[in-house]
Design a protein around this motif. Structure first.
Motif, PDB file in Angstrom:
ATOM      1  N   GLY A 266      29.694  37.997  26.726  1.00  0.00           N
ATOM      2  CA  GLY A 266      28.568  38.570  27.448  1.00  0.00           C
ATOM      3  C   GLY A 266      28.871  38.884  28.895  1.00  0.00           C
ATOM      4  N   GLU A 267      30.102  38.550  29.334  1.00  0.00           N
ATOM      5  CA  GLU A 267      30.475  38.782  30.728  1.00  0.00           C
ATOM      6  C   GLU A 267      31.539  39.871  30.835  1.00  0.00           C
ATOM      7  N   LYS A 268      31.666  40.415  32.046  1.00  0.00           N
ATOM      8  CA  LYS A 268      32.704  41.402  32.337  1.00  0.00           C
ATOM      9  C   LYS A 268      33.944  40.667  32.840  1.00  0.00           C
ATOM     10  N   ARG A 269      35.055  40.877  32.138  1.00  0.00           N
ATOM     11  CA  ARG A 269      36.288  40.151  32.442  1.00  0.00           C
ATOM     12  C   ARG A 269      37.409  41.140  32.743  1.00  0.00           C
TER      13      ARG A 269
ATOM     14  N   ASN B 104      29.474  43.193  28.208  1.00  0.00           N
ATOM     15  CA  ASN B 104      30.317  42.309  27.403  1.00  0.00           C
ATOM     16  C   ASN B 104      31.639  43.011  27.111  1.00  0.00           C
ATOM     17  N   THR B 105      32.456  43.158  28.129  1.00  0.00           N
ATOM     18  CA  THR B 105      33.671  43.957  28.005  1.00  0.00           C
ATOM     19  C   THR B 105      34.838  43.283  28.718  1.00  0.00           C
ATOM     20  N   VAL B 106      36.036  43.746  28.377  1.00  0.00           N
ATOM     21  CA  VAL B 106      37.264  43.291  29.028  1.00  0.00           C
ATOM     22  C   VAL B 106      38.053  44.524  29.429  1.00  0.00           C
ATOM     23  N   ILE B 107      38.614  44.523  30.623  1.00  0.00           N
ATOM     24  CA  ILE B 107      39.589  45.545  30.990  1.00  0.00           C
ATOM     25  C   ILE B 107      40.895  44.831  31.316  1.00  0.00           C
ATOM     26  N   VAL B 108      41.964  45.332  30.714  1.00  0.00           N
ATOM     27  CA  VAL B 108      43.300  44.761  30.887  1.00  0.00           C
ATOM     28  C   VAL B 108      44.079  45.685  31.807  1.00  0.00           C
ATOM     29  N   ALA B 109      44.708  45.143  32.838  1.00  0.00           N
ATOM     30  CA  ALA B 109      45.313  46.008  33.850  1.00  0.00           C
ATOM     31  C   ALA B 109      46.563  45.379  34.446  1.00  0.00           C
ATOM     32  N   THR B 110      47.404  46.240  34.957  1.00  0.00           N
ATOM     33  CA  THR B 110      48.503  45.813  35.809  1.00  0.00           C
ATOM     34  C   THR B 110      48.010  45.869  37.254  1.00  0.00           C
ATOM     35  N   SER B 111      48.911  45.946  38.199  1.00  0.00           N
ATOM     36  CA  SER B 111      48.511  45.931  39.612  1.00  0.00           C
ATOM     37  C   SER B 111      47.742  47.184  40.024  1.00  0.00           C
TER      38      SER B 111
ATOM     39  N   ASP C 107      32.459  39.410  36.443  1.00  0.00           N
ATOM     40  CA  ASP C 107      32.117  38.002  36.282  1.00  0.00           C
ATOM     41  C   ASP C 107      33.349  37.118  36.362  1.00  0.00           C
ATOM     42  N   ARG C 108      34.458  37.590  35.739  1.00  0.00           N
ATOM     43  CA  ARG C 108      35.641  36.749  35.647  1.00  0.00           C
ATOM     44  C   ARG C 108      36.911  37.551  35.892  1.00  0.00           C
ATOM     45  N   VAL C 109      37.881  36.912  36.524  1.00  0.00           N
ATOM     46  CA  VAL C 109      39.242  37.449  36.575  1.00  0.00           C
ATOM     47  C   VAL C 109      40.152  36.470  35.865  1.00  0.00           C
ATOM     48  N   ILE C 110      40.972  36.992  34.979  1.00  0.00           N
ATOM     49  CA  ILE C 110      41.912  36.179  34.202  1.00  0.00           C
ATOM     50  C   ILE C 110      43.308  36.690  34.493  1.00  0.00           C
TER      51      ILE C 110
ATOM     52  N   ARG D  77      33.758  33.218  43.631  1.00  0.00           N
ATOM     53  CA  ARG D  77      35.077  33.735  43.292  1.00  0.00           C
ATOM     54  C   ARG D  77      35.719  32.815  42.254  1.00  0.00           C
ATOM     55  N   ASN D  78      36.414  33.425  41.301  1.00  0.00           N
ATOM     56  CA  ASN D  78      37.014  32.606  40.253  1.00  0.00           C
ATOM     57  C   ASN D  78      38.220  33.298  39.655  1.00  0.00           C
ATOM     58  N   MET D  79      39.139  32.503  39.129  1.00  0.00           N
ATOM     59  CA  MET D  79      40.273  33.035  38.382  1.00  0.00           C
ATOM     60  C   MET D  79      40.748  31.979  37.399  1.00  0.00           C
ATOM     61  N   LEU D  80      41.008  32.444  36.183  1.00  0.00           N
ATOM     62  CA  LEU D  80      41.562  31.601  35.134  1.00  0.00           C
ATOM     63  C   LEU D  80      42.987  32.057  34.854  1.00  0.00           C
ATOM     64  N   PHE D  81      43.947  31.156  35.011  1.00  0.00           N
ATOM     65  CA  PHE D  81      45.335  31.430  34.677  1.00  0.00           C
ATOM     66  C   PHE D  81      45.599  30.979  33.241  1.00  0.00           C
ATOM     67  N   LEU D  82      46.133  31.877  32.424  1.00  0.00           N
ATOM     68  CA  LEU D  82      46.531  31.539  31.061  1.00  0.00           C
ATOM     69  C   LEU D  82      48.046  31.706  30.956  1.00  0.00           C
ATOM     70  N   ALA D  83      48.765  30.611  30.914  1.00  0.00           N
ATOM     71  CA  ALA D  83      50.220  30.675  30.784  1.00  0.00           C
ATOM     72  C   ALA D  83      50.579  30.780  29.311  1.00  0.00           C
ATOM     73  N   ILE D  84      51.377  31.793  28.981  1.00  0.00           N
ATOM     74  CA  ILE D  84      51.716  32.012  27.576  1.00  0.00           C
ATOM     75  C   ILE D  84      53.062  31.396  27.198  1.00  0.00           C
ATOM     76  N   ASP D  85      53.789  30.854  28.163  1.00  0.00           N
ATOM     77  CA  ASP D  85      54.995  30.075  27.877  1.00  0.00           C
ATOM     78  C   ASP D  85      55.237  29.124  29.042  1.00  0.00           C
ATOM     79  N   LEU D  86      56.247  28.274  28.905  1.00  0.00           N
ATOM     80  CA  LEU D  86      56.473  27.266  29.938  1.00  0.00           C
ATOM     81  C   LEU D  86      56.910  27.882  31.254  1.00  0.00           C
ATOM     82  N   HIS D  87      57.693  28.965  31.191  1.00  0.00           N
ATOM     83  CA  HIS D  87      58.102  29.609  32.445  1.00  0.00           C
ATOM     84  C   HIS D  87      56.889  30.200  33.159  1.00  0.00           C
ATOM     85  N   GLY D  88      55.964  30.791  32.401  1.00  0.00           N
ATOM     86  CA  GLY D  88      54.734  31.302  33.005  1.00  0.00           C
ATOM     87  C   GLY D  88      53.912  30.195  33.637  1.00  0.00           C
ATOM     88  N   LEU D  89      53.890  29.030  33.008  1.00  0.00           N
ATOM     89  CA  LEU D  89      53.188  27.878  33.587  1.00  0.00           C
ATOM     90  C   LEU D  89      53.825  27.473  34.902  1.00  0.00           C
TER      91      LEU D  89
END
Length: 688
Positions: A249-252, A300-307, A319-322, A348-360
């Motif tokens: 329900g939020e814009k991410r 209720n949408t997501v936009i995926v982007a680079t820089s 609503d959210r930055v991931i 202000r908010n940001m959620l970091f999702l690490a997809i491998d150990l190096h990303g973590l």
């Protein structure tokens, strides 16, 4: 007449009645005096901090007060998408006072350009490359168009200043000032940087007729502590699952560091029924605009982007930055974090999702630096000798011929031209310029190297990779590298993924650089060429600190806490609390784990008389026979050595003597301070 804000009364009236604002934001209020007085300024605030209005409102007031006519303000930005986004907004502000705003870049057609030339807008939104094209065009009346310019606004100043585009911008502005007959007021808009005063001085260019640059900061102190969470999910598939289920329900807005990863995540989210859009530099302009507009209007949408969406393009309230894994700098993190918290009551908010150990590891290091109060300094690339060659050739195109002893009149003491005399000698001897009666003009070598498409390659300071246009029916989808095309063999062809959809390649027309495709449902793949990423000394040392036990003071998920011991176990042999690790390699020689960044490691190799090919961000490879004593006595001021192929990455390197081009690139790779730190640290030797 000025109102209570210090702005023109008409501007103030419309701020209150047309925009419905009760007053100016702190940055905007603080900028009124410096901008209206004609001072050079750097206006510093997070993304969506009102920097555009902080510059434009006082300039409109000044325009009215001093009765400016013609094109008096140039508004420069690094991205066409950003200019497209800003145009209707600034146009509406100009209309308050009966002032016009034009847009000019590579996507603007000839009809609109003719209209702009016939009816010069008061404010022109454009790019440095477009101004360069205007200056060298024989169909463009430079004297008439640029003679009225008074001020220039440089949006995303930090982005320009950290690359050769910034040097090119400064050189082009010096030539514009020659036609204007005055030193232009320069107003830089920047996100948070570590050294805004130094960036402001750099922005001013030559010192002829110069004045101090004032830094005006956003003084908001009650924004509150942002909500930052670090999570570990282990794979891109798991990241897609988390995003699809979290904050419905939020814009991410989701940031990734590569186009390929952005395409992969978009496809995975759509598979999970999430309304998802994608934005990156290899999508067609129309495809990006459709995505950004649809996202701005949705909920209720997501936009995926680079820089590309880091640099201020307005996509509405979020609503959210991931962040998948981590941005490459603290500055980029702050820019992205500033996308949220714009609505009253929002944080202000940001959620970091690490997809491998190096990303973590990367994410934890960026956050550790941030919590320590660290923000990178913006430093312009060293010794832009190749741009001196480009500018001298561009001047020959612009003027048809120029006096061999009078070129300095166009740039004053601008640092770009510091070594221009020696470079000019080479351009003449190599046939890039020819002389007739003391006048220099374009020579046969310049025609051969740069003359295609009316010298188009000479107009920009960056190298564009070869990309093929992807078309489905009559719709342009975007662009891909030839590396992405399926191989012509008997195996089943894998579809392309572009714009978050899969495409089967029907035909490749190499004569038109076009790939004809049709949409399919199967998952595909896509790739673009990429260079090694040079992480800073500070970021690499923060990674080492994380491996030695440090964690940032942010919310850390249970999954991330459980993954931290695995991360440290993986790198246990590569870090030591009191020393750097020198480990024996099974294939011969050794590896020194410096955690000092690619540049410091390349410098150390050069100081040992070796080429830089063994340098990485975390370590460097040493041949047999090089030991601790050699490292202790290495020349930390040595210039890294590069092969001929690497030098071609320097735009216009062909217009420099081969040795000078190699030295220029090597000097940019050098980090003597980081190398000094390495040689001073104790070493322990591990035999494996």
């Amino acid at each position: 007449m000025a109102g209570v804000t210090g702005l023109d009364e008409a501007v103030e009236f419309h701020i209150i009645n047309s925009l419905g604002w009760s007053g100016l934001r702190p940055l905007q209020a603080a900028a009124v005096g410096p901008v209206r007085s004609g001072d050079d300024c750097v206006l510093v605030a997070p993304t969506a901090g009102g920097k555009t209005e902080a510059a434009v409102f006082p300039l409109l007031s000044r325009m009215t007060e001093q009765q400016w006519s013609g094109t008096t303000v140039l508004y420069l930005a690094p991205l066409r998408a950003l200019l497209n986004n800003l145009h209707p907004r600034i146009e509406s502000y100009g209309a308050w006072l009966g002032r016009t705003v034009g847009l000019w870049h590579g996507d603007v057609g000839p009809t609109e350009r003719r209209r702009i030339l016939a009816e010069r807008p008061d404010i022109l939104l454009t790019t440095p490359e477009s101004i360069e094209a205007m200056l060298v065009s024989r169909r463009f009346d430079r004297e008439r168009f640029f003679s009225s310019v008074q001020s220039v606004v440089i949006d995303e100043l930090h982005s320009f200043a950290s690359s050769d585009r910034g040097w090119h911008l400064l050189a082009v502005l010096e030539r514009v000032e020659r036609f204007a007959g005055r030193k232009l007021q320069r107003i830089g808009l920047s996100a948070t940087v570590g050294n805004p005063e130094a960036v402001g001085t750099w922005m001013q260019g030559s010192t002829v007729g110069g004045r101090p640059a004032r830094v005006v900061r956003d003084t908001v102190s009650d924004a509150g502590e942002p909500d930052v969470t670090l999570d570990y999910v282990g794979s891109m598939v798991n990241a897609a699952t988390v995003i699809s289920r979290l904050h419905r329900g939020e814009k991410r807005l989701v940031f990734l560091e590569s186009r390929r990863r952005a395409e992969e995540l978009t496809f995975l989210l759509r598979e999970r029924g999430v309304e998802t859009f994608v934005s990156h530099s290899s999508l067609s302009a129309s495809e990006r605009r459709r995505s950004e507009q649809a996202f701005a209007e949705g909920r209720n949408t997501v936009i995926v982007a680079t820089s590309t969406l880091e640099l201020g393009v307005d996509i509405g309230d979020l609503d959210r930055v991931i962040q998948i894994d981590a941005p490459r700098t603290v500055s980029a993190f702050l820019q992205r974090l500033g996308r949220t918290g714009r609505r009253p009551g929002a944080s202000r908010n940001m959620l970091f999702l690490a997809i491998d150990l190096h990303g973590l590891l990367q994410a934890a290091a960026v956050l550790l630096l941030w919590k320590r109060g660290f923000v990178e300094d913006v430093v312009a690339p060293r010794n832009p000798r190749h741009l001196a060659a480009q500018q001298l050739l561009a001047l020959a195109l612009q003027e048809k011929a120029f006096g061999a002893s009078r070129w300095r009149e166009w740039w004053g003491d601008l640092a770009v031209l510091d070594e221009a005399e020696a470079i000019l000698t080479h351009l003449r001897s190599a046939g890039f310029l020819v002389e007739d009666s003391g006048l220099l003009m374009i020579g046969p070598r310049a025609e051969r190297e740069f003359g295609k498409q009316h010298f188009m390659e000479l107009l920009s300071s960056f190298i564009a990779d070869l990309e093929l246009r992807v078309v489905a029916g009559t719709q342009e989808i975007g662009f891909v590298s030839p590396l992405a095309l399926p191989r012509n063999d008997n195996r089943e062809r894998k579809p392309l993924t572009l714009a978050g959809r899969a495409w089967f390649v029907r035909h490749v027309d190499w004569s038109r650089f076009t790939v004809w495709v049709e949409e399919v449902s199967a998952k595909g793949d896509v790739k673009w060429p990429s260079d090694a990423i040079a992480y800073s000394f500070d970021l690499c040392r923060a990674q080492r600190d994380v491996l030695l036990g440090a964690l940032p003071a942010v919310t850390i998920s249970q999954r991330a806490m459980e993954a931290a011991p695995q991360l440290r176990a993986r790198y246990a042999a590569e870090v030591h609390r009191d020393a750097l690790v020198l480990a024996r390699r099974p294939v011969g020689g050794s590896r020194l784990w410096t955690w000092a960044g690619l540049k410091a490691n390349a410098t150390l190799l050069a100081g040992l008389g070796l080429d830089s090919s063994g340098a990485e961000n975390e370590s460097l490879i040493l041949p047999e026979g090089v030991g601790p004593l050699d490292i202790r006595t290495a020349d930390v001021h040595a210039v890294p050595r590069l092969d001929k192929e690497s030098v071609t990455a320097l735009k216009f390197s062909v217009a420099l003597p081969e040795e000078l081009a190699a030295r220029t690139l090597g000097e940019r790779l050098a980090d003597p301070a980081g190398a000094t730190d390495v040689v001073r640290m104790p070493l322990i030797r591990l035999d494996t």
